[in-house]
Design a protein around this motif. Structure first.
Motif, PDB file in Angstrom:
ATOM      1  N   LYS A 107      37.852  43.517  39.618  1.00 45.50           N
ATOM      2  CA  LYS A 107      37.533  43.899  38.232  1.00 45.50           C
ATOM      3  C   LYS A 107      37.994  45.348  37.977  1.00 45.50           C
ATOM      4  O   LYS A 107      38.518  45.667  36.923  1.00 45.50           O
ATOM      5  CB  LYS A 107      36.018  43.813  37.984  1.00 45.50           C
ATOM      6  CG  LYS A 107      35.475  42.396  38.012  1.00 45.50           C
ATOM      7  CD  LYS A 107      35.295  41.831  36.596  1.00 45.50           C
ATOM      8  CE  LYS A 107      34.816  40.385  36.622  1.00 45.50           C
ATOM      9  NZ  LYS A 107      35.880  39.400  36.914  1.00 45.50           N
ATOM     10  N   GLU A 141      37.313  35.835  43.986  1.00 46.21           N
ATOM     11  CA  GLU A 141      37.738  34.825  43.034  1.00 46.21           C
ATOM     12  C   GLU A 141      38.586  35.499  41.949  1.00 46.21           C
ATOM     13  O   GLU A 141      38.229  36.565  41.461  1.00 46.21           O
ATOM     14  CB  GLU A 141      36.444  34.261  42.428  1.00 46.21           C
ATOM     15  CG  GLU A 141      36.593  33.052  41.611  1.00 46.21           C
ATOM     16  CD  GLU A 141      35.230  32.534  41.128  1.00 46.21           C
ATOM     17  OE1 GLU A 141      34.224  32.626  41.871  1.00 46.21           O
ATOM     18  OE2 GLU A 141      35.196  32.055  39.994  1.00 46.21           O
ATOM     19  N   ASN A 143      40.903  34.225  38.392  1.00 46.19           N
ATOM     20  CA  ASN A 143      41.389  33.149  37.521  1.00 46.19           C
ATOM     21  C   ASN A 143      42.888  33.325  37.266  1.00 46.19           C
ATOM     22  O   ASN A 143      43.384  34.447  37.196  1.00 46.19           O
ATOM     23  CB  ASN A 143      40.633  33.161  36.191  1.00 46.19           C
ATOM     24  CG  ASN A 143      39.268  32.501  36.321  1.00 46.19           C
ATOM     25  OD1 ASN A 143      39.070  31.586  37.140  1.00 46.19           O
ATOM     26  ND2 ASN A 143      38.324  32.949  35.511  1.00 46.19           N
TER      27      ASN A 143
END
Ligand SMILES: *[C@@H]1O[C@H](CO)[C@@H](O)[C@H](O)[C@H]1NC(C)=O
Ligand SMILES: *[C@@H]1O[C@H](CO)[C@@H](O)[C@H](O)[C@H]1NC(C)=O
Ligand SMILES: *[C@@H]1O[C@H](CO)[C@@H](O)[C@H](O)[C@H]1NC(C)=O
Ligand SMILES: *[C@@H]1O[C@H](CO)[C@@H](O)[C@H](O)[C@H]1NC(C)=O
Length: 378
Positions: A107, A141, A143
């Motif tokens: 992030k 993870e 996307n």
């Protein structure tokens, strides 16, 4: 793996130096630190410049077990434990690289300024500790159509550029899952990442992290599944010379809800990243513990032909059945043959500490056999 702080005390100080009055210190300290070499021979603090044509890439998690490793083979040690200057000096003495661990929240790296400061901090740490590069281990993870997807590739590219520029001959590597097919919801630009660094370390283990079929105990790194992963990396255009095969020196101990007569161990359903069943329900056990237990188990070592892997069953003190799946010289050498047949860059393991280095005669033999299968067959 436990998170150990590798932060150099001088860096902690430098982070506090936001006050302009201390700016001079910021400039002077890293230079002073680079000058003080902890090795007996100051030449041993110089980074390794030699580039081997075959890699034996070793993960070390700490302590002094490294003193018993087979240094005739090691080309790189990724230090995931506490920094040990004695290890750095010895590795350099043997011509092997010592690299940092790099992990960061995906992030945060969307921000280019954050990436730049993260890279600067790691580079500074590597220089101060006389290290030869960094192994980036991000297993988070991501996307497919997210800003993190491109940010991760950018991070690898920028880290490689900075390390190569600032530390001559340095090495930047990235750890990838056993298959490029979005294992554990990791949608990464695998070919972009492989292009952007020196090579990727393929973690061919924990391959039962997402089980969609029957919830039963199975091999950590089944033969076919493992090799299919490499075929798939090559199919997406990654040069085999950018792939290092990672093999496990640990196995999984599963508690069986039921153990059938034909050795099928049914396990509790524990979901992981969308899959209903996972090896997360098992307990990771190092090879040295497995070798101490296998002879006294109820089954002794068995061989599963479909998965080309050994396993055994035992009963615990409260009467429950367990099944342990692991890798041994036989299962590893079958997989390792692929390294040569397909011209991969080399081999390595998680992790080197897992073997028995006590010096006991039986253990010594078993430990030597595990190191032996890493060797290139000429
Ligand atoms: C990925 O997308 C899904 C669905 O939009 C979302 O629930 C999930 O939080 C996202 N994961 C990450 C790591 O951003
Ligand atoms: C992966 O990264 C490379 C290099 O940045 C880029 O050229 C390529 O388009 C990316 N691939 C995908 C599928 O996003
Ligand atoms: C276990 O059995 C094997 C095969 O019989 C033997 O070679 C080995 O030494 C035994 N291991 C221990 C720890 O006794
Ligand atoms: C492994 O895959 C090959 C080719 O796909 C197949 O022929 C073979 O039967 C498989 N072996 C096992 C043990 O599943």
């Amino acid at each position: 793996m436990s998170e150990t702080s590798l932060r150099h005390p001088r860096l902690v100080a430098s982070q506090l130096c936001l006050l302009s009055g201390l700016a001079v210190l910021l400039l002077v300290l890293p230079l002073a630190a680079t000058a003080d070499c902890p090795c007996r021979d100051p030449a041993l603090c110089r980074p390794i410049s030699h580039h081997p044509d075959y890699e034996v890439f070793v993960f070390d998690v700490g302590y002094k077990t490294w003193k018993s490793y087979d240094w005739s083979q090691i080309t790189t040690v990724a230090t995931f434990g506490k920094y040990d200057s004695e290890l750095m000096c010895y590795a350099h003495f043997r011509g092997a690289r010592v690299v940092l661990k790099g992990d960061v929240s995906v992030k945060d790296i969307i921000d280019p300024t954050f990436r730049a400061s993260w890279i600067a901090e790691k580079l500074n740490l590597a220089k101060n500790q006389h290290m030869d590069g960094i192994n980036i281990d991000i297993e988070q993870e991501v996307n497919c159509s997210s800003p993190e997807y491109d940010a991760l590739t950018a991070l690898v590219k920028e880290t490689t550029d900075a390390f190569h520029r600032e530390i001559e001959g340095s090495q930047v590597t990235f750890d990838v899952a056993w298959s490029p097919k979005h294992i554990d919801r990791r949608c990464y630009n695998y070919s972009g990442i492989a292009d952007a660094c020196d090579f990727v370390f393929v973690m061919s283990y924990d391959e039962q992290s997402q089980v969609w079929s029957e919830c039963i105990a199975a091999a950590n790194a089944p033969y076919n599944q493992t090799l299919t992963g490499y075929d798939d990396y090559i199919k997406i255009g990654i040069n085999p010379k950018k792939l290092v095969m990672g093999i496990p020196w640990y196995g999984y101990d599963y508690t069986c809800l039921k153990l059938s007569e034909d050795d099928v161990c049914t396990i509790t359903k524990v979901p992981f990243r969308g899959a209903p069943c996972s090896d997360a329900v098992g307990r990771q056990v190092p090879y040295k513990v497995i070798m101490k237990q296998v002879n006294s188990s109820i089954s002794g070592s068995q061989w599963n032909k479909d998965q080309q892997a050994p396993y055994y069953s035992y009963k615990d003190s409260s009467g429950r059945f367990h099944q342990v799946w692991y890798d041994n010289p036989k299962s590893i050498s079958l997989k390792a043959a692929y390294v040569q047949n397909h011209g991969l860059r080399g081999i390595g393991m998680w992790n080197a500490n897992c073997l028995d280095y006590s010096g006991d005669a039986v253990a010594k033999q078993q430990t030597e056999e595990m190191w032996e299968v890493l060797k290139r067959k000429l």
